[in-house]
Write an enzyme that holds these catalytic residues in place. Structure first.
Site, short mmCIF file in Angstrom:
data_model
loop_
_atom_site.label_atom_id
_atom_site.label_comp_id
_atom_site.label_asym_id
_atom_site.label_seq_id
_atom_site.Cartn_x
_atom_site.Cartn_y
_atom_site.Cartn_z
CG HIS A 172 -44.94 16.65 -7.90
ND1 HIS A 172 -45.80 17.33 -7.09
CD2 HIS A 172 -43.71 16.89 -7.38
CE1 HIS A 172 -45.14 17.96 -6.13
NE2 HIS A 172 -43.87 17.70 -6.29
CG ASP A 202 -43.58 25.13 -8.58
OD1 ASP A 202 -43.62 24.64 -9.72
OD2 ASP A 202 -43.42 24.45 -7.54
CG LEU A 231 -32.57 30.98 -1.47
CD1 LEU A 231 -33.40 31.92 -0.58
CD2 LEU A 231 -31.24 31.65 -1.81
CB SER A 276 -41.13 17.89 -11.61
OG SER A 276 -40.76 18.02 -10.27
CB SER A 309 -39.76 33.45 2.34
OG SER A 309 -39.75 33.86 3.70
CG LEU A 336 -37.15 36.32 -9.01
CD1 LEU A 336 -35.98 35.51 -8.50
CD2 LEU A 336 -36.80 37.81 -9.01
N GLY A 337 -39.13 32.75 -9.79
CA GLY A 337 -40.42 32.14 -9.45
C GLY A 337 -40.60 31.99 -7.95
CG MET A 380 -40.78 30.37 -16.21
SD MET A 380 -39.97 28.79 -15.91
CE MET A 380 -41.37 27.70 -15.94
N PRO A 381 -41.24 33.85 -16.38
CG PRO A 381 -42.66 35.36 -15.31
CD PRO A 381 -42.66 34.03 -16.02
CG ASN A 416 -35.81 35.72 -1.40
OD1 ASN A 416 -34.75 36.13 -0.93
ND2 ASN A 416 -36.49 34.72 -0.88
#
Ligand SMILES: NC(=O)c1ccc[n+]([C@@H]2O[C@H](COP(=O)([O-])OP(=O)(O)OC[C@H]3O[C@@H](n4cnc5c(N)ncnc54)[C@H](OP(=O)(O)O)[C@@H]3O)[C@@H](O)[C@H]2O)c1
Length: 313
Positions: A119, A52, A220, A169, A264, A24-25, A21-22, A273
């Site tokens: 979820h 995601d 954030l 989650s 964003s 930064l998602g 998994m990278p 980001n």
């Protein structure tokens, strides 16, 4: 940015399930399908390789269309992108799991899903209505299914090879422990709200010991008050290292060992980001030690009711 800094390309290999998994998602909780499509295309173009999604966001078609358009150009390939989606609370009954998975997969126009998450741990009355409520406006829960029943149905998707990994989650440490203890295929990922105001150290420690990736949503702080990007510790570090406050907060998340999601629709924020780079170790430590404000912005973890969604769906 320091030349050669590779923090933004950090990948975390999955211990349970396959793939990496990278860290930064990019999150897709964007209500407007046109804005969703544009944001996903921009995110892919600036370099994000982890997305995601969720059936609850009702925009998987737009995400799928954006990915297909970018894949067609040929610079980004399907196998370079890590795509997560999530089963909603109304589909927890085992016989509903595969149809819900297939519907998401088709809307996303993908032949496999990298990670499929439950979820929330709360089962709602099965059906097409995502927020089933009684005459008093109360959510109707489903007591006829346990989280482990749903988990076992997700395990079958991994067995079939149509899903590379599975996870949880909006889950508490106690519930995560329960599933980890009983699972045949352990969760690869646990996605929860996490940021300097809600660092989730205990859960992170558990995840590390179990080889589970902690994936921080609202990295954030949902952009809500009290704004993380205005916290004096964060802004002072940002000035010192010549980065923006958002880049400081995102770098902290990666350097302490989590993956993260940020969202964003503004191209300049999407670009900003992605352009994270390594913070000095003392800055990472300072954020962990000196930001003592504690806020949970998203109450979904308590009831499964998406009472807070950053923008109206
Ligand atoms: N599992 C769950 O239950 C759950 C719950 C919530 C979210 N999620 C996932 O997590 C993703 C991320 O959550 P989130 O949207 O709350 O993320 P976030 O990045 O914490 O917050 C997004 C907010 O921050 C602002 N922002 C973004 N970049 C910025 C920057 N560089 N400087 C200043 N402000 C900036 C955005 O402003 P603009 O609006 O102006 O762009 C937006 O208001 C979601 O899209 C979704 O995929 C999961």
């Amino acid at each position: 940015m320091q030349a050669g800094d590779t923090l933004r390309y950090t990948k975390i290999s999955l211990v349970h399930g396959s793939g990496a998994m990278p860290a930064l998602g990019f999150g897709t909780l964007i209500p407007d399908p046109v804005a969703t499509k544009q944001a996903i295309k921009t995110a892919l173009e600036v370099g994000f390789r982890h997305f995601d999604c969720a059936e609850r966001y009702r925009n998987e078609e737009a995400v799928g269309a954006a990915m297909q358009e970018v894949f067609k150009v040929g610079k980004v390939r399907r196998q370079d992108v890590f795509v997560t989606t999530k089963i909603w609370n109304t589909n927890h009954r085992p016989d509903r799991v595969k149809p819900a998975f297939e519907a998401s997969r088709q809307r996303l126009r993908l032949d496999y899903i990298d990670c499929y998450l439950i979820h929330t741990p709360f089962a709602f009355q099965p059906g097409a209505e995502q927020d089933p409520r009684d005459e008093h406006g109360q959510i109707i829960y489903d007591s006829g299914v346990t989280l482990l029943d749903t988990w076992q149905a997700l395990e079958s998707l991994v067995d079939e090879g149509i899903c590379k990994s599975i996870g949880l989650s909006d889950i508490s440490l106690e519930k995560a422990q329960e599933i980890v203890g009983a699972a045949r295929i352990k969760p690869a990922v646990v996605q929860v709200e996490a940021h300097p105001y809600l660092p989730q150290w205990e859960l992170l420690d558990f995840c590390r010991r179990q080889g589970i990736v902690l994936l921080a949503f609202a990295a954030l702080g949902h952009g809500m008050e009290p704004k993380l990007v205005e916290h004096p510790v964060i802004t002072a570090i940002a000035r010192r290292v010549n980065k923006t406050p958002a880049q400081v907060v995102l770098a902290w998340a990666i350097q302490r060992g989590t993956a993260l999601l940020t969202t964003s629709t503004l191209p300049r924020y999407i670009q900003e980001n992605f352009e994270v780079s390594t913070l000095p170790d003392d800055a990472v430590q300072e954020i962990s030690d000196s930001v003592t404000t504690r806020v949970r912005f998203n109450p979904v973890v308590e009831t499964g009711v998406p009472g807070f969604i950053p923008r109206a769906l």
